[in-house]
Write an enzyme that holds these catalytic residues in place. Structure first.
Site, PDB file in Angstrom:
ATOM      1  N   LYS A 148      51.190  51.886  30.346  1.00 43.81           N
ATOM      2  CA  LYS A 148      50.903  52.719  29.180  1.00 43.81           C
ATOM      3  C   LYS A 148      51.041  51.957  27.870  1.00 43.81           C
ATOM      4  CE  LYS A 148      52.298  56.994  31.521  1.00 43.81           C
ATOM      5  NZ  LYS A 148      53.220  58.163  31.508  1.00 43.81           N
ATOM      6  N   ASN A 177      45.333  53.908  44.941  1.00 41.26           N
ATOM      7  CA  ASN A 177      45.350  55.245  45.537  1.00 41.26           C
ATOM      8  C   ASN A 177      46.124  56.222  44.653  1.00 41.26           C
ATOM      9  OD1 ASN A 177      47.937  54.196  46.267  1.00 41.26           O
ATOM     10  ND2 ASN A 177      48.064  55.577  48.018  1.00 41.26           N
ATOM     11  N   ARG A 208      42.297  57.202  32.795  1.00 37.85           N
ATOM     12  CA  ARG A 208      43.005  57.519  31.554  1.00 37.85           C
ATOM     13  C   ARG A 208      43.775  56.321  31.018  1.00 37.85           C
ATOM     14  NH1 ARG A 208      43.686  62.389  34.403  1.00 37.85           N
ATOM     15  NH2 ARG A 208      45.784  61.833  35.115  1.00 37.85           N
ATOM     16  N   ASP A 258      47.305  58.688  57.637  1.00 37.96           N
ATOM     17  CA  ASP A 258      47.615  57.657  56.641  1.00 37.96           C
ATOM     18  C   ASP A 258      47.311  56.264  57.187  1.00 37.96           C
ATOM     19  OD1 ASP A 258      48.445  58.864  54.275  1.00 37.96           O
ATOM     20  OD2 ASP A 258      50.508  59.092  54.932  1.00 37.96           O
TER      21      ASP A 258
END
Length: 395
Positions: A73, A94, A102, A167
């Site tokens: 970020k 994933n 974003r 998975d």
């Protein structure tokens, strides 16, 4: 074999990390991109098993990788990732849909930085469609894709496989797809957008079953069967049986009359003419007959005819199994002096399994090394750490 492949792995839980571990085992340089507080599976341990503070869930699916810890970020953190993308062949992620977009690392943004990138996204349900934004997890997928419905008796006790098989299968499919895309890149110079999801993987596990169901115009009532029968679409005696001293499976592998004769039950011999039409009756008679048998007796009866059967083993049996030992299926290593055990890579290349070269025990322990390779000076790396953009770990 993949030593020239450079992978940035933005992954957590099992599906993504296991996929990148397959690639790392095969020689790819996989850098696990972790947040400053570490990937989710560092702090979540299957059955609460931790070795020297590192969870079994983490070390089961993250061997042969390097750990880079960064704040995605922060502007400086994003600059770090930009520098790594320029050198990467593969970006594997994933995250929940839209998260990397974003943060500025969606497919279009990454392709603008590295036009020949292989951008691989693993999701629960797919990148588009009515469920694209919903949480996707192994058990939810097992329920939705039909695995639970065909595994047990839906009338009384639906059965769930004891491990998250979707998975793991999705991870293997993703590793296969990335390897194929890498071959394409080597031959054409072009990248590929690769997408896999748990729903498709769960369905893929049922290839034969669904071909029979849909092509045969079956209905759900077809799933109902004797509880010992292991599959709805296969005939007797394909199933699991309780013996006097253990459980055993029988899948036949020979002539049904020969099998019935080896068991020596007259009623079985009479039912052997059509083991699909008579399968529930056959299963009941055989199941009741075998309740008093020991495994040694079953072995002596069936072995001379080369019929297919096996004792049901638990994990302690597996550890001592001579074929498991011969195949080198279990791999032990040390985490700061304490032993851990995992499954080795499942495939052998020229007779050998890939070695365990490293384990990213320390969060961010490889950050400095990776950034140096990307052209950052030690002074710049120290400045990034001081700004809280990266975690240099304890190394």
């Amino acid at each position: 074999m993949l030593r020239n492949m450079k992978v940035l792995s933005f992954t957590h839980f099992v599906q993504g990390p296991a996929a990148s571990q397959y690639l790392a085992d095969m020689g790819a340089d996989v850098v696990k991109i972790e947040p400053l507080n570490g990937a989710f599976e560092r702090g979540y341990g299957a059955d609460q098993v931790f070795i020297q503070g590192l969870s079994a869930s983490f070390f089961a699916v993250n061997r042969n990788k390097r750990s880079l810890s960064v704040d995605l970020k922060s502007p400086q953190g994003r600059e770090v990732i930009h520098s790594l993308i320029k050198q990467a062949d593969v970006l594997l992620e994933n995250y929940r849909g839209g998260v990397l977009e974003r943060l500025g690392f969606g497919y279009d943004a990454v392709k603008a930085i590295k036009p020949d990138i292989i951008y691989a996204s693993a999701s629960g349900w797919g990148s588009s469609g009515p469920m694209a934004t919903l949480p996707g997890q192994d058990l939810l997928v097992q329920a939705r894709c039909g695995l639970i419905a065909v595994t047990g008796d839906m009338q009384s006790a639906p059965t769930v496989p004891g491990v998250p098989i979707v998975d793991q299968h999705a991870a293997a499919l993703m590793a296969m797809a990335i390897t194929a895309a890498f071959v394409k890149k080597l031959s054409t110079g072009q990248g590929t957008k690769v997408e896999s999801n748990l729903l498709n993987a769960g369905l893929d596990l049922q290839t034969e079953s669904m071909a029979a169901y849909f092509s045969g115009n079956r209905s759900p009532e077809r799933f109902q069967r004797d509880s010992r029968l292991a599959s709805w679409f296969l005939p007797a005696p394909y199933g699991v049986y309780k013996l006097a001293d253990c459980h055993a499976v029988i899948s036949l592998g020979g002539n049904i009359e020969q099998f019935a004769g080896a068991i020596g039950n007259a009623e079985l011999i009479a039912l052997a003419g059509d083991r699909m039409q008579n399968r529930d009756a056959f299963m009941r008679v055989l199941g009741n007959e075998l309740l008093s048998w020991t495994y040694d007796r079953l072995d002596k009866a069936l072995a001379p005819h080369a019929l297919w059967y096996a004792k049901v083993q638990n994990y302690d049996d597996i550890r001592a199994d001579p074929q498991v030992q011969h195949n080198g299926c279990l791999q032990q290593f040390s985490i700061n002096g304490e032993n851990a055990t995992v499954l080795a890579h499942p495939v052998r290349y020229d007779g050998a399994a890939p070695a365990l070269r490293r384990m990213p025990v320390t969060l961010g322990g490889d950050t400095r090394e990776v950034l140096r390779e990307a052209g950052w000076s030690d002074a710049d790396i120290d400045a990034l750490a001081a700004a809280g953009a990266v975690n240099l770990g304890k190394n």
